[in-house]
Design an enzyme around this catalytic site. Structure first.
Site, PDB file in Angstrom:
ATOM      1  N   ARG A  59     -99.462  48.646  10.915  1.00 34.87           N
ATOM      2  CA  ARG A  59     -99.173  48.890  12.331  1.00 34.87           C
ATOM      3  C   ARG A  59     -99.036  47.560  13.066  1.00 34.87           C
ATOM      4  NH1 ARG A  59    -100.751  47.691  17.493  1.00 34.87           N
ATOM      5  NH2 ARG A  59    -102.947  47.831  16.889  1.00 34.87           N
ATOM      6  N   TYR A  73    -109.005  52.219  22.056  1.00 35.14           N
ATOM      7  CA  TYR A  73    -108.705  50.805  22.268  1.00 35.14           C
ATOM      8  C   TYR A  73    -108.804  50.484  23.761  1.00 35.14           C
ATOM      9  CZ  TYR A  73    -106.558  49.200  17.822  1.00 35.14           C
ATOM     10  OH  TYR A  73    -106.312  48.785  16.541  1.00 35.14           O
ATOM     11  N   GLU A 118    -107.165  47.859  25.563  1.00 37.12           N
ATOM     12  CA  GLU A 118    -106.172  46.785  25.460  1.00 37.12           C
ATOM     13  C   GLU A 118    -106.429  45.711  26.521  1.00 37.12           C
ATOM     14  OE1 GLU A 118    -101.307  46.259  25.260  1.00 37.12           O
ATOM     15  OE2 GLU A 118    -102.191  48.004  26.270  1.00 37.12           O
ATOM     16  N   THR A 121    -106.333  40.815  22.942  1.00 37.16           N
ATOM     17  CA  THR A 121    -104.915  41.140  22.787  1.00 37.16           C
ATOM     18  C   THR A 121    -104.015  39.908  22.794  1.00 37.16           C
ATOM     19  OG1 THR A 121    -105.311  43.280  23.827  1.00 37.16           O
ATOM     20  CG2 THR A 121    -103.024  42.526  23.731  1.00 37.16           C
ATOM     21  N   HIS A 147    -106.766  38.216  17.652  1.00 38.77           N
ATOM     22  CA  HIS A 147    -105.453  37.603  17.450  1.00 38.77           C
ATOM     23  C   HIS A 147    -105.628  36.099  17.326  1.00 38.77           C
ATOM     24  CE1 HIS A 147    -102.374  40.832  17.850  1.00 38.77           C
ATOM     25  NE2 HIS A 147    -103.418  41.480  18.355  1.00 38.77           N
TER      26      HIS A 147
END
Length: 521
Positions: free
Chosen positions: A25, A153, A155, A189, A219
Site C-alpha cells: 500500500r 489512522y 494522518e 506523515t 517516514h
C-alpha cells in the site's frame, strides 16, 4: 536511575512488538512503482507465510479494478491459511463507499484514515473537528455492522502534536471510548519528527490514554525513520509500520530488515519476523518494483557482508575481530571477501581457502600483486577467476576446459517463445539438446539442463541471481558484463562473462561455472 539503567530496564520489560508491513500500500506510492495483482499476491504470500509479519496493509480502497482483484486474491489466500485477520486495507471516511469496497473484496480489516491535525481537518476536509468526529463514528459503526475490524489512522499526527495538540486530544477523547476501534495508528506523515519529539509525544499520548494500543508509522525524509520507530517502541508503542527495502513516498518508510535487526540486537525486543527470510523478500520486492537496493543498504545490500580491506579479513581469522551481531547466516546470507586493490593477502587467502587451493607465502604474494593490478584498472575479480589468475601468475596454463560449447543457435519469432539448439562436449563426448524458454538465455540453459539430465543423469546448478551491466569505466557501446550466481553444494558460485552480446556473455559465464563444477568432481 541513570539513562543507561532506564534503557536496560526498558529492555527487560519490552513487550512483543507487532510488525505491520505496508509495502503493498504505502510502498507502492514510491514514484514509478506499480505492482501487478499476481505480484501483490506473491509478495503477500511470502510476507505472511515465510517472513511471518503480524499484519500486512495491501491496498487503498476504491483505487482501481486491478487493485480490487489483487485484494480479492490476497484475501482468498489469507483465508485459506487462517490469516485473513492479518490483511488490512486503507479506507476513508466516505460514508459507506470504502467499507463496501473492502467487504466486497472479502476483507475483514479497515485501516480508517482520519485527520490527525487541525490544519488537515479544517483546510483539506473543510470541516469542524466536531463534524469530522461525527463522520468517523458513523463510518466506524457501519464498518462494524459489516463485520469489519477497525484500526484508525490519525494522518499528520506529528504536526498535530506540534501545532494543535488540543485537537488531537479532542479527537482521542471522543474516539478512545469507541470499543470497536482496535488500534490507533500514529503517523509521522511528512517525516518531520526526531527521536526526542517521538518520545515526548508518545509519552503524552500513553500517559493520557494508557489502555490504548498505539502503532507508529514513520517516514524517512530526514533519514530518521528507523531511529524514530525505535524511540516509539521505547516510549510504549505496541506496533510499528515498515516496508520492504524502505519503499514509500518521497524518501520512503522505515525498512523492515533494519527495524527488525536493531529491535532485536539493541533493545532485545521480540517480534515474529523470521530473519533468514528477509533477504529473500528483499530480492522479490526489488524485482517486482524495479527499484534497486543500494549495495550498502544494511542487512539486504549486496555488499554489506563483504569485507574489502585486507586487515578486516586478517582480523576475522584471529578470533573474528571484525564480526558483530549481524552475522550474515542469520539473514540467509554468507560473508564474502572482495578481491581488488584493497584486498591484501588475507582476503585472497580466505578465497583460496574456500576453493581448496593452497599456495606458498611467495605465491600468495604474487597473486595478490596481480589482483591489485587488475583492481587499479577497475577490473572485477570474482572468486571463480582465482584459479586462472593463479595459473597465469605461476606460469602454468589454465587447465583445459572439460566442458566446451561446440555450436549453438538461438532464435526468436513473433508470437513464439525463443528456442535454442546446442551441441556441447563434456569430457570428450559430444551431446545435442534443444529447448524453448522465456528468453534466449533461458532457452539455452534449459537445453543444457536437458543434456545433463538425459545423458549424464546429473543435477544442473540452480540459477540464484543474474546481473547485466557495462564493465566499470566502459561506455554504452562497450562490452556487456554478465555476472551469474548459482546454488551449488549448499553454497553459492559466482561467474562472470564479457562479450559485446548479452546472451553470449551469459553463455561464457555459464560455461566457466560448468568447468569449475567439473574440476571439483
Amino acid at each position: 536511575m541513570g539513562t543507561a539503567e532506564r534503557i536496560n530496564s526498558s529492555q527487560r520489560t519490552l513487550p512483543y512488538v507487532e510488525i505491520m508491513d505496508s509495502t503493498l500500500r504505502d510502498g507502492e506510492q514510491t514514484n514509478g512503482v506499480s505492482f501487478l495483482p499476481h505480484e501483490k499476491l506473491m509478495v503477500a504470500r511470502m510476507l505472511l507465510h515465510d517472513v511471518n509479519v503480524d499484519r500486512i496493509e495491501v491496498a487503498s480502497a476504491r483505487v482501481s479494478e486491478g487493485e480490487k482483484e489483487a485484494v480479492r486474491m490476497i484475501c482468498r489466500y489469507a483465508d485459506q491459511i487462517g490469516k485473513l485477520d492479518r490483511v488490512e486495507v486503507l479506507g476513508f471516511v466516505d460514508g459507506h463507499l470504502s467499507v463496501d469496497w473492502i467487504t466486497d473484496c472479502g476483507g475483514k480489516v479497515i485501516n480508517l484514515l482520519a485527520k490527525g491535525s487541525l490544519k488537515h481537518c479544517t483546510h483539506q476536509l473543510q470541516k469542524t473537528p466536531e463534524n469530522h468526529i461525527a463522520d468517523i463514528k458513523e463510518t466506524v459503526e457501519y464498518a462494524t455492522s459489516k463485520g469489519l475490524s477497525v484500526n484508525l489512522y490519525l494522518e499528520d499526527w506529528s504536526n498535530g502534536m506540534k501545532d494543535s495538540p488540543e485537537y488531537v486530544y479532542q479527537l482521542m477523547d471522543e474516539l478512545s471510548s469507541v470499543s470497536t476501534i482496535k488500534r490507533f495508528m500514529l503517523p509521522d506523515t511528512l517525516g518531520v519528527m526526531n527521536p526526542l519529539q517521538v518520545i515526548e509525544y508518545f509519552r503524552k499520548m500513553i500517559k493520557r490514554y494508557p489502555d490504548i494500543h498505539f502503532d507508529f508509522h514513520a517516514h524517512n525524509d530526514y533519514d530518521l525513520a528507523v531511529s524514530n520507530s525505535l524511540a516509539a517502541v521505547l516510549s510504549g508503542a505496541k506496533g510499528l509500520h515498515v516496508t520492504v527495502n524502505g519503499l514509500g513516498e518521497r524518501c520512503g518508510n522505515a525498512p523492515m530488515a533494519s527495524v527488525q535487526a536493531i529491535l532485536k540486537d539493541q533493545f532485545h525486543a521480540k517480534t515474529g519476523i523470521v530473519e533468514d527470510q528477509l533477504n529473500g523478500i528483499s530480492r522479490l520486492v526489488e524485482g517486482y518494483s524495479g527499484i534497486a537496493v543500494a549495495p550498502n543498504q544494511p542487512i539486504v545490500g549486496e555488499n554489506v557482508f563483504t569485507q574489502v580491506a585486507g586487515v578486516h579479513a586478517d582480523g576475522d581469522t584471529k578470533d573474528k575481530l571484525y564480526y558483530n551481531e549481524l552475522i550474515p547466516e542469520r539473514f540467509g546470507r554468507k560473508r564474502e571477501y572482495a578481491l581488488g586493490k584493497n584486498s591484501g593477502k588475507a582476503n585472497i587467502a580466505k578465497n583460496l581457502e574456500e576453493l581448496g587451493l593452497e599456495l606458498t607465502p611467495e605465491q600468495t604474494k604474487r597473486v595478490t600483486q596481480r589482483i591489485t593490478e587488475l583492481g587499479d584498472k577497475k577490473e572485477i575479480v570474482t572468486q571463480e577467476d582465482l584459479p586462472y589468475i593463479v595459473s597465469d601468475v605461476l606460469k602454468h596454463d589454465a587447465p583445459e576446459d572439460k566442458v566446451k560449447l561446440i555450436s549453438y543457435v538461438v532464435s526468436t519469432a513473433y508470437g513464439l517463445k525463443p528456442g535454442a539448439n546446442i551441441k556441447v562436449e563434456i569430457n570428450g563426448q559430444q551431446y545435442d539438446g534443444s529447448a524453448v524458454g522465456d528468453g534466449q538465455y533461458d532457452a539455452f540453459v534449459k537445453a543444457l539442463r536437458y543434456i545433463y539430465k538425459k545423458y549424464l543423469n546429473r543435477t544442473f546448478p540452480i540459477l540464484a541471481n543474474y546481473q547485466v551491466s557495462i564493465p566499470p569505466g566502459g561506455r554504452t557501446d562497450a562490452l556487456v558484463q554478465t555476472v551469474i550466481t548459482w546454488h551449488y553444494n549448499d553454497g553459492l558460485l559466482r561467474t562472470r562473462g564479457l562479450d559485446a552480446d548479452q546472451t553470449e556473455a551469459a553463455i561464457k559465464a555459464t560455461f566457466k561455472m560448468l568447468n569449475i563444477v567439473e574440476s571439483n568432481l
